[in-house]
Enzyme design. Structure first.
Site, PDB file in Angstrom:
ATOM      1  N   ASP A 186       0.849  -1.185   0.000  1.00 47.21           N
ATOM      2  CA  ASP A 186       0.000   0.000   0.000  1.00 47.21           C
ATOM      3  C   ASP A 186       0.896   1.250   0.000  1.00 47.21           C
ATOM      4  O   ASP A 186       1.855   1.314  -0.755  1.00 47.21           O
ATOM      5  CB  ASP A 186      -0.965  -0.055   1.188  1.00 47.21           C
ATOM      6  CG  ASP A 186      -2.127   0.918   1.080  1.00 47.21           C
ATOM      7  OD1 ASP A 186      -3.155   0.559   0.485  1.00 47.21           O
ATOM      8  OD2 ASP A 186      -2.004   2.048   1.589  1.00 47.21           O
ATOM      9  N   TYR A 312      -3.132  10.844   1.362  1.00 46.63           N
ATOM     10  CA  TYR A 312      -3.705  10.769   0.019  1.00 46.63           C
ATOM     11  C   TYR A 312      -3.677  12.135  -0.654  1.00 46.63           C
ATOM     12  O   TYR A 312      -3.376  12.239  -1.855  1.00 46.63           O
ATOM     13  CB  TYR A 312      -5.145  10.238   0.089  1.00 46.63           C
ATOM     14  CG  TYR A 312      -5.215   8.769   0.408  1.00 46.63           C
ATOM     15  CD1 TYR A 312      -5.418   7.833  -0.594  1.00 46.63           C
ATOM     16  CD2 TYR A 312      -5.062   8.310   1.723  1.00 46.63           C
ATOM     17  CE1 TYR A 312      -5.473   6.474  -0.315  1.00 46.63           C
ATOM     18  CE2 TYR A 312      -5.118   6.963   2.017  1.00 46.63           C
ATOM     19  CZ  TYR A 312      -5.322   6.048   0.997  1.00 46.63           C
ATOM     20  OH  TYR A 312      -5.367   4.706   1.285  1.00 46.63           O
ATOM     21  N   HIS A 363      -4.522  -7.991   0.328  1.00 44.63           N
ATOM     22  CA  HIS A 363      -3.808  -6.725   0.439  1.00 44.63           C
ATOM     23  C   HIS A 363      -2.962  -6.626   1.706  1.00 44.63           C
ATOM     24  O   HIS A 363      -1.899  -6.026   1.694  1.00 44.63           O
ATOM     25  CB  HIS A 363      -4.842  -5.598   0.407  1.00 44.63           C
ATOM     26  CG  HIS A 363      -4.263  -4.220   0.375  1.00 44.63           C
ATOM     27  ND1 HIS A 363      -3.534  -3.751  -0.686  1.00 44.63           N
ATOM     28  CD2 HIS A 363      -4.322  -3.199   1.276  1.00 44.63           C
ATOM     29  CE1 HIS A 363      -3.163  -2.492  -0.448  1.00 44.63           C
ATOM     30  NE2 HIS A 363      -3.617  -2.147   0.736  1.00 44.63           N
TER      31      HIS A 363
END
Length: 385
Positions: A186, A312, A363
């Site tokens: 990630d 982000y 993930h």
């Protein structure tokens, strides 16, 4: 007076009034109506986390989950804080008892935390007690990302993937490591790749989140693997990336509700445990309730919903860097990753020297499949020690 190079011991110790407030808020939750999909059988997640499961998990969190036991388990690891570039960074630093252990920095992403690595730290640092050889040993460093967990919250812009990668180089050299490896998934995968691009003291990287783009051959004459990758990418773009758009454009807005409501924070994270793990439709097939709540707690008790989302806003384009990683790169490709990426799509971005196609897992690789994760990390770094 402390200096920027000081490293201070740290233990997790959440005040009791924070836990009391959490239970009060959970019991006072104002619930929405149920989703309008499903037939009353298996939970239907297509509109988000189902109401019945949200209520069930929230009740468990309020009345049965034992944070003090979980806190003590996390405190078995040696933890520290240090100031880097004006920000306090929290990290686990677990040294191996074996001579010639290889230093390795492991980085989480969102909605992860250092909790993800609780099942792999001991096998990596003490391999002879966990089916490995003394020469497989690592000194492990697991930092909390800026604005995540017990690290400081940036008070100004600029803490993006590139700055974090530079900070991790500072951290490793401050700890006395003049040659080390890096691993991540990630955001941790993006940061690890940037560490590899930067060179410095990093000898090699390993990632379970390889980043690539379709080749011209894949576009014009796709294989079955290419077609599956295109399908996964399309699903992510159309059905599964609303969180990314929100956090990369308006992290402050989403932070209000998540910081005020523990159920909102719970649903925001657990939905991703459902969507991104290899769980056959239910997150508890991949992770236990306690494991999921351990991770949620690191966001709740630290109030880091907004500060974690800002990664982000700061770094939304960092996954698309065109500069190749030239240090040796190992990849663990898990089948239920967010849009599994074929090796051919990744070759332009990394000097891949080992690629492992995993039989299961998603993930949150170290969290879901710690044995597979440990075996692959050992095998790859054995080639560069």
């Amino acid at each position: 007076m402390t200096s920027p190079s000081d490293v201070t011991p740290f233990r997790i110790d959440v005040p009791e009034d924070v836990l009391d407030d959490l239970r009060r808020r959970l019991h006072a939750t104002r619930w929405p109506e149920p989703e309008t999909v499903g037939d009353g059988g298996d939970p239907d997640w297509t509109q988000g986390m189902p109401l019945a499961y949200a209520r069930e998990l929230a009740a468990y969190w309020a009345d049965d989950y034992d944070w003090r036991t979980r806190e003590a388990a996390l405190n078995r690891f040696d933890q520290f804080t240090t100031e880097i570039d004006g920000l306090d960074i929290h990290f686990i630093h677990q040294r191996s008892r074996h001579a010639d252990a290889f230093p390795l920095i492991i980085t989480h992403g969102w909605p992860g935390s250092v909790v993800e690595f609780a099942k792999v730290i001991e096998p990596l640092t003490d391999p002879t007690a966990h089916g490995g050889r003394a020469e497989d040993a690592f000194h492990i460093v697991c930092p909390s990302l800026p604005g995540y967990g017990f690290s400081g919250k940036p008070e100004a812009t600029g803490w993006n993937v590139e700055r974090t990668a530079t900070a991790w180089e500072t951290l490793m050299t401050r700890l006395g490591y003049d040659r080390y490896g890096a691993q991540g998934g990630d955001w941790g995968g993006a940061i690890t790749a940037q560490i590899g691009r930067n060179g410095g003291h990093c000898a090699a990287i390993h990632t379970n989140f390889p980043i690539g783009a379709p080749t011209e051959e894949a576009k014009t004459n796709p294989t079955a693997e290419d077609r599956a990758a295109f399908e996964g990418l399309n699903h992510y773009r159309t059905q599964d990336n609303g969180y990314f758009k929100q956090q990369s454009t308006r992290p402050q807005t989403v932070g209000y509700g998540l910081t005020d409501s523990p159920v909102a924070q719970l649903a925001w994270i657990v939905e991703k445990f459902w969507s991104w793990t290899d769980c056959d439709g239910h997150p508890e097939n991949a992770l236990t309730r306690d494991e999921m709540l351990d991770d949620v707690m690191l966001y709740w008790v630290t109030g880091t919903a907004a500060s974690s989302a800002r990664m982000y806003w700061e770094s939304q384009h960092s996954f698309g860097s065109s500069n190749r990683v030239e240090v040796p790169t190992g990849v663990a490709s898990f089948p239920k990753e967010i849009g599994p990426t074929p090796r051919s799509w990744c070759e332009a971005n990394y000097r891949i020297t080992r690629w492992t196609t995993m039989p299961r897992g998603g993930h949150f690789a170290a969290f879901e499949q710690p044995e597979l994760f440990v075996d692959d990390v050992r095998a790859f770094f054995a080639t560069v020690r």
